[in-house]
Motif scaffolding. Structure first.
Motif, PDB file in Angstrom:
ATOM      1  N   ARG A 180      50.469  97.068  86.398  1.00  0.00           N
ATOM      2  CA  ARG A 180      48.824  96.919  87.816  1.00  0.00           C
ATOM      3  C   ARG A 180      48.607  97.446  88.701  1.00  0.00           C
ATOM      4  NH1 ARG A 180      45.163  93.366  86.339  1.00  0.00           N
ATOM      5  NH2 ARG A 180      44.926  91.965  84.930  1.00  0.00           N
ATOM      6  N   GLN A 181      49.532  97.547  89.011  1.00  0.00           N
ATOM      7  CA  GLN A 181      49.990  98.469  90.785  1.00  0.00           C
ATOM      8  C   GLN A 181      49.571 100.623  90.507  1.00  0.00           C
ATOM      9  OE1 GLN A 181      53.968  98.533  92.545  1.00  0.00           O
ATOM     10  NE2 GLN A 181      53.310  97.817  94.353  1.00  0.00           N
ATOM     11  N   ALA A 182      50.727 100.640  89.080  1.00  0.00           N
ATOM     12  CA  ALA A 182      50.113 102.516  89.070  1.00  0.00           C
ATOM     13  C   ALA A 182      49.069 102.357  88.065  1.00  0.00           C
ATOM     14  CB  ALA A 182      51.649 102.187  87.999  1.00  0.00           C
ATOM     15  N   GLY A 183      47.958 101.475  88.237  1.00  0.00           N
ATOM     16  CA  GLY A 183      47.355 102.138  87.396  1.00  0.00           C
ATOM     17  C   GLY A 183      46.718 101.301  86.067  1.00  0.00           C
ATOM     18  N   ILE A 184      47.885 100.899  85.197  1.00  0.00           N
ATOM     19  CA  ILE A 184      47.888 101.085  84.111  1.00  0.00           C
ATOM     20  C   ILE A 184      47.319  99.884  83.286  1.00  0.00           C
ATOM     21  CG2 ILE A 184      49.667 100.459  82.321  1.00  0.00           C
ATOM     22  CD1 ILE A 184      51.659 101.744  83.586  1.00  0.00           C
ATOM     23  N   THR A 185      46.675  99.444  83.030  1.00  0.00           N
ATOM     24  CA  THR A 185      45.272  98.346  82.259  1.00  0.00           C
ATOM     25  C   THR A 185      45.516  98.013  81.177  1.00  0.00           C
ATOM     26  OG1 THR A 185      43.902  99.997  80.958  1.00  0.00           O
ATOM     27  CG2 THR A 185      43.576  99.924  83.650  1.00  0.00           C
ATOM     28  N   LYS A 186      46.507  98.801  80.012  1.00  0.00           N
ATOM     29  CA  LYS A 186      46.745  97.787  78.749  1.00  0.00           C
ATOM     30  C   LYS A 186      48.138  98.294  78.624  1.00  0.00           C
ATOM     31  CE  LYS A 186      42.045 100.356  77.119  1.00  0.00           C
ATOM     32  NZ  LYS A 186      41.874 100.547  75.715  1.00  0.00           N
ATOM     33  N   TYR A 187      48.588  97.006  77.100  1.00  0.00           N
ATOM     34  CA  TYR A 187      49.892  96.739  77.073  1.00  0.00           C
ATOM     35  C   TYR A 187      49.943  97.078  75.467  1.00  0.00           C
ATOM     36  CZ  TYR A 187      49.398  92.290  76.950  1.00  0.00           C
ATOM     37  OH  TYR A 187      47.803  90.921  77.176  1.00  0.00           O
ATOM     38  N   LYS A 188      50.759  97.416  75.012  1.00  0.00           N
ATOM     39  CA  LYS A 188      51.720  97.088  73.853  1.00  0.00           C
ATOM     40  C   LYS A 188      52.463  95.934  73.426  1.00  0.00           C
ATOM     41  CE  LYS A 188      52.342 100.282  70.692  1.00  0.00           C
ATOM     42  NZ  LYS A 188      53.117 101.492  70.389  1.00  0.00           N
ATOM     43  N   TRP A 189      51.619  94.720  72.342  1.00  0.00           N
ATOM     44  CA  TRP A 189      52.866  93.427  72.815  1.00  0.00           C
ATOM     45  C   TRP A 189      53.459  93.697  72.319  1.00  0.00           C
ATOM     46  CZ3 TRP A 189      50.830  88.293  74.353  1.00  0.00           C
ATOM     47  CH2 TRP A 189      51.421  87.356  73.912  1.00  0.00           C
ATOM     48  N   ARG A 190      55.090  93.617  72.659  1.00  0.00           N
ATOM     49  CA  ARG A 190      56.114  93.245  71.591  1.00  0.00           C
ATOM     50  C   ARG A 190      56.823  92.212  71.079  1.00  0.00           C
ATOM     51  NH1 ARG A 190      59.365  98.034  70.775  1.00  0.00           N
ATOM     52  NH2 ARG A 190      56.541  98.352  70.479  1.00  0.00           N
TER      53      ARG A 190
END
Length: 236
Positions: A180-190
């Motif tokens: 979030r701090q880096a501006g990433i809004t999505k992730y892939k569930w592993r």
């Protein structure tokens, strides 16, 4: 922590329990306890010492946890920035700050400390209860030793569960914070994909894309108890 508490209990406590057990049995058989007998007072003093030992041991464990969490935070940032740089040639180091992690670490360490104190108090309470039962029920030293071993096993099992769960939650929280701090809004569930240890609904989410602003019903990866799933950053 648990070892130090049990060491205190296995030392002077067992012998005094034996003496108090004999005195209690004599009293209930109609034989008066001699005036000046101070065994009851010794039991209370030992249990009070046990309480102080448990508190010191818990405080030492809390300090160790806080130091470990600070080291892990630094390591996590370096590893995370390095992995992004390796896979994308993007340096996000300038977007993240170790100082910003202080509040998160404070919250997580307080939760960990609360659980540590709970374990310490539970072990101490079980020993105190066992002490009273040993005296009033006339248990042998062998019975007492077995009971203390069982108490130690329960305490260690609970401590290991807490350690695994809190370590997973800490890493998950730091991962979410960094992204979030880096501006990433999505992730892939592993998911770990190793039934029956892995939850079926978590395995179903494997490789699917989620948004940090829209968590699943049981939370993001690592939020559920003993969840070992990870959230891989999706860079757009």
């Amino acid at each position: 922590m648990i070892s130090s508490i049990l060491k205190e209990a296995r030392g002077p406590l067992t012998e005094v329990i034996r003496q108090e057990r004999e005195a209690y049995a004599a009293a209930n058989a109609g034989v008066p306890i001699q005036i000046g007998d101070d065994i009851g007072g010794r039991i209370r003093a030992i249990l009070e010492g046990l309480r102080e030992t448990a508190e010191r041991a818990a405080a030492a464990a809390e300090d160790a946890v806080r130091r470990t969490m600070r080291r892990e935070s630094v390591r996590h940032m370096r590893r995370w920035v390095g992995s992004i740089r390796t896979s994308t040639s993007i340096d996000v180091g300038a977007l993240v700050s170790e100082a910003d992690m202080v509040e998160l670490l404070s919250v997580r360490s307080e939760e960990f400390a609360r659980l540590i104190r709970n374990v310490s108090e539970d072990v101490r309470t079980r020993i105190a209860q066992e002490t009273i039962r040993a005296i009033t029920e006339g248990r042998t030293n062998e019975n007492i030793a077995r009971s203390l071993t069982q108490i130690e096993g329960i305490g260690r099992g609970r401590a290991k569960l807490i350690a695994r769960d809190q370590a997973s939650k800490l890493n998950a929280a730091m991962n979410e914070f960094r992204q979030r701090q880096a501006g990433i809004t999505k992730y892939k569930w592993r998911s770990m994909m190793d039934p029956p240890r892995a939850r079926e609904n978590h395995m179903d989410r494997n490789d699917k894309i989620f948004e940090w602003s829209k968590p699943p019903s049981d939370g993001h990866p690592g939020h559920a108890i003993n969840c070992r799933c990870r959230a891989l950053a999706v860079l757009e």
